[in-house]
Scaffold this active site. Structure first.
Site, PDB file in Angstrom:
ATOM      1  N   ARG A 167      85.302  65.275  83.977  1.00  0.00           N
ATOM      2  CA  ARG A 167      84.266  65.552  82.959  1.00  0.00           C
ATOM      3  C   ARG A 167      84.591  66.834  82.185  1.00  0.00           C
ATOM      4  NH1 ARG A 167      83.534  61.318  84.873  1.00  0.00           N
ATOM      5  NH2 ARG A 167      81.562  60.338  85.469  1.00  0.00           N
ATOM      6  N   SER A 243      74.374  61.030  84.976  1.00  0.00           N
ATOM      7  CA  SER A 243      74.421  61.936  86.130  1.00  0.00           C
ATOM      8  C   SER A 243      74.025  63.331  85.674  1.00  0.00           C
ATOM      9  CB  SER A 243      75.834  61.993  86.695  1.00  0.00           C
ATOM     10  OG  SER A 243      76.259  60.708  87.071  1.00  0.00           O
ATOM     11  N   GLU A 341      76.139  68.591  85.132  1.00  0.00           N
ATOM     12  CA  GLU A 341      77.028  67.889  84.205  1.00  0.00           C
ATOM     13  C   GLU A 341      76.389  67.932  82.815  1.00  0.00           C
ATOM     14  OE1 GLU A 341      78.509  63.929  85.269  1.00  0.00           O
ATOM     15  OE2 GLU A 341      78.500  63.427  83.157  1.00  0.00           O
TER      16      GLU A 341
HETATM   17  N1  EPU Z   1      74.228  57.300  96.571  1.00  0.00           N
HETATM   18  C1  EPU Z   1      73.103  57.652  97.290  1.00  0.00           C
HETATM   19  N2  EPU Z   1      71.890  57.510  96.678  1.00  0.00           N
HETATM   20  C2  EPU Z   1      71.745  57.034  95.409  1.00  0.00           C
HETATM   21  C3  EPU Z   1      72.890  56.656  94.687  1.00  0.00           C
HETATM   22  C4  EPU Z   1      74.127  56.805  95.286  1.00  0.00           C
HETATM   23  O1  EPU Z   1      73.189  58.085  98.422  1.00  0.00           O
HETATM   24  O2  EPU Z   1      70.595  56.952  94.943  1.00  0.00           O
HETATM   25  C5  EPU Z   1      75.556  57.493  97.205  1.00  0.00           C
HETATM   26  C6  EPU Z   1      76.119  56.201  97.796  1.00  0.00           C
HETATM   27  O3  EPU Z   1      76.770  56.540  98.996  1.00  0.00           O
HETATM   28  C7  EPU Z   1      77.158  55.773  96.801  1.00  0.00           C
HETATM   29  C8  EPU Z   1      77.642  57.113  96.273  1.00  0.00           C
HETATM   30  O4  EPU Z   1      76.475  57.938  96.259  1.00  0.00           O
HETATM   31  O5  EPU Z   1      78.184  55.066  97.378  1.00  0.00           O
HETATM   32  C9  EPU Z   1      78.244  57.061  94.887  1.00  0.00           C
HETATM   33  O6  EPU Z   1      77.317  56.505  93.961  1.00  0.00           O
HETATM   34  P1  EPU Z   1      77.809  55.822  92.612  1.00  0.00           P
HETATM   35  O7  EPU Z   1      78.864  54.853  92.907  1.00  0.00           O
HETATM   36  O8  EPU Z   1      76.618  55.374  91.853  1.00  0.00           O
HETATM   37  O9  EPU Z   1      78.540  56.996  91.840  1.00  0.00           O
HETATM   38  P2  EPU Z   1      78.171  58.538  91.589  1.00  0.00           P
HETATM   39  O10 EPU Z   1      79.174  59.368  92.298  1.00  0.00           O
HETATM   40  O11 EPU Z   1      76.738  58.842  91.839  1.00  0.00           O
HETATM   41  C10 EPU Z   1      79.776  58.709  89.536  1.00  0.00           C
HETATM   42  C11 EPU Z   1      79.722  59.223  88.133  1.00  0.00           C
HETATM   43  C12 EPU Z   1      78.981  58.236  87.236  1.00  0.00           C
HETATM   44  C13 EPU Z   1      79.674  56.891  87.292  1.00  0.00           C
HETATM   45  C14 EPU Z   1      79.722  56.427  88.753  1.00  0.00           C
HETATM   46  C15 EPU Z   1      80.456  55.127  88.959  1.00  0.00           C
HETATM   47  C16 EPU Z   1      79.681  61.641  88.310  1.00  0.00           C
HETATM   48  C17 EPU Z   1      78.866  62.889  88.206  1.00  0.00           C
HETATM   49  N3  EPU Z   1      79.031  60.512  88.110  1.00  0.00           N
HETATM   50  O12 EPU Z   1      78.438  58.671  90.023  1.00  0.00           O
HETATM   51  O13 EPU Z   1      79.044  58.730  85.908  1.00  0.00           O
HETATM   52  O14 EPU Z   1      79.006  55.935  86.509  1.00  0.00           O
HETATM   53  O15 EPU Z   1      80.401  57.437  89.547  1.00  0.00           O
HETATM   54  O16 EPU Z   1      81.815  55.341  88.898  1.00  0.00           O
HETATM   55  O17 EPU Z   1      80.888  61.728  88.542  1.00  0.00           O
HETATM   56  C18 EPU Z   1      77.875  60.163  84.397  1.00  0.00           C
HETATM   57  O18 EPU Z   1      78.843  60.905  84.455  1.00  0.00           O
HETATM   58  O19 EPU Z   1      76.853  60.422  83.685  1.00  0.00           O
HETATM   59  C19 EPU Z   1      77.876  58.961  85.205  1.00  0.00           C
HETATM   60  C20 EPU Z   1      76.832  58.136  85.245  1.00  0.00           C
END
Ligand code: EPU
Length: 346
Positions: A167, A243, A341
């Site tokens: 990012r 995020s 972010e």
């Molecule tokens: N999780 C929870 N609770 C929740 C949601 C998720 O515990 O309510 C845990 C789960 O273990 C899950 C893990 O978090 O496996 C990861 O969740 P997710 O796959 O939704 O990804 P994220 O790390 O929360 C990142 C990016 C997103 C992107 C997703 C998918 C960042 C800050 N965010 O989110 O990007 O869509 O991966 O690849 O790196 C953004 O940057 O605005 C964004 C939405």
């Protein structure tokens, strides 16, 4: 000034996905290089600081802006080069990101399908190095053309000049609000030469019953759209900016300490032996998921704990306050300081 728009005292409510109602002193829309020198010669505009805005999907406004808010209106898609396997498209920064991604899958090209439905513009893609589901904008970006907001000068950046990171890019740091991204060049694989990126486990699962050799980029795009619609709050209905925090990265030693104290923690191991922990998990553990406060105007989405939501009528300070309370809890519980972010305009 035929194709330039200057609007005074302009509400930015429809220019930020949190739907915060603040006003910009002026909003100007730029199409081409010469627009900048023309606008700069207008003394009332030149006297104020200028700030660049894309789709407003990563911004949180907390007050009216005594600024000139600049947005890029250039939206053309042009083929700049092609060979047997690849095509290079140069795309106007003002084009809506998802519209462009859909255009690429309609043509059968591979490369952007995992990034479907990300709110914002093409111009924001290199600035923020947007990423989702195992792909990042920098995987396909080869060139970024910018315009200097002070004198209109053009400058082209090659991929290696952009300082891309998680990012992160040079357009967000050294050149923040001084270089306007005008065009972005993407190298995409043609239909026969590409293959699906199924690195993200839930995506792989969603396509499990499909023959992988027959998948098209449209199939992957459709699966991503479905995943996002199911798992994330729609910013058109529930104001949010994706995020809110970045996923924190900790050392192996600290990660082990956390596991001793908290049991199993989801993680992504990085190349340098560091551990990336989902901020969403930390926030959910701290009990924030689905919580609403301040008369239920703001809260943490019940769908995804990394999404702070304006449920209607909240102002930017309310959301900042909620984010501070979350941060304090995560600091206290895990000894981890969450980095935002979203960019907060103070
Ligand atoms: N999780 C929870 N609770 C929740 C949601 C998720 O515990 O309510 C845990 C789960 O273990 C899950 C893990 O978090 O496996 C990861 O969740 P997710 O796959 O939704 O990804 P994220 O790390 O929360 C990142 C990016 C997103 C992107 C997703 C998918 C960042 C800050 N965010 O989110 O990007 O869509 O991966 O690849 O790196 C953004 O940057 O605005 C964004 C939405």
């Amino acid at each position: 000034m035929t194709d330039m728009r200057i609007q005074a005292n302009y509400s930015l409510k429809n220019h930020n996905t949190f739907h915060i109602d603040v006003k910009a002193h002026y909003l100007v829309e730029i199409e081409k290089q010469s627009d900048i020198t023309t606008l700069r010669s207008d003394l009332k505009l030149a006297a104020l600081p200028w700030m660049i805005i894309g789709g407003g999907s990563n911004l949180l406004f907390t007050h009216d802006l005594e600024k000139v808010v600049v947005s890029c209106r250039f939206k053309k898609i042009k083929v700049v080069k092609e060979d047997e396997d690849n095509i290079w498209l140069s795309v106007g920064a003002g084009l809506d990101w998802h519209t462009f991604v859909e255009y690429t899958v309609d043509h059968g090209y591979w490369g952007l399908e995992n990034l479907a439905l990300i709110p914002g513009t093409v111009g924001a893609a290199p600035v923020q190095n947007i990423g989702a589901y195992g792909a990042e904008a920098e995987d396909t970006i080869t060139r970024v053309q910018t315009l200097n907001l002070f004198n209109g000068e053009r400058r082209e950046f090659r991929h290696s000049d952009c300082q891309f990171g998680y990012r992160q890019s040079i357009f967000k740091t050294e050149y923040e609000n001084s270089l306007l991204v005008h065009r972005v060049t993407f190298r995409l694989r043609k239909a026969h030469a590409g293959h699906p990126n199924l690195y993200y486990e839930p995506l792989k699962e969603a396509l499990n019953d499909r023959d992988k050799t027959e998948l098209t980029s449209r199939d992957v795009f459709d699966a991503i759209v479905e995943i996002r619609q199911k798992r994330l709050p729609d910013p058109r209905i529930y104001g949010n900016a994706g995020s809110f925090f970045k996923n924190p990265i900790v050392s192996e030693e600290y990660f082990q300490k956390l596991v001793e104290k908290h049991g199993d923690i989801p993680y992504h191991k990085m190349l340098d032996n560091q551990y990336k922990i989902p901020a969403a998990w930390l926030i959910e553990q701290a009990g924030w998921k689905g919580k609403k406060c301040l008369n239920k105007t703001v809260g943490v989405s019940e769908k995804h704990a990394l999404f702070l939501v304006n449920y209607g009528g909240a102002n930017g300070e309310d959301i900042v306050m909620l984010s501070q309370r979350i941060r304090e809890d995560i600091d206290h519980m895990f000894g981890i300081h969450l980095e935002r972010e979203v960019i907060v305009l103070k």
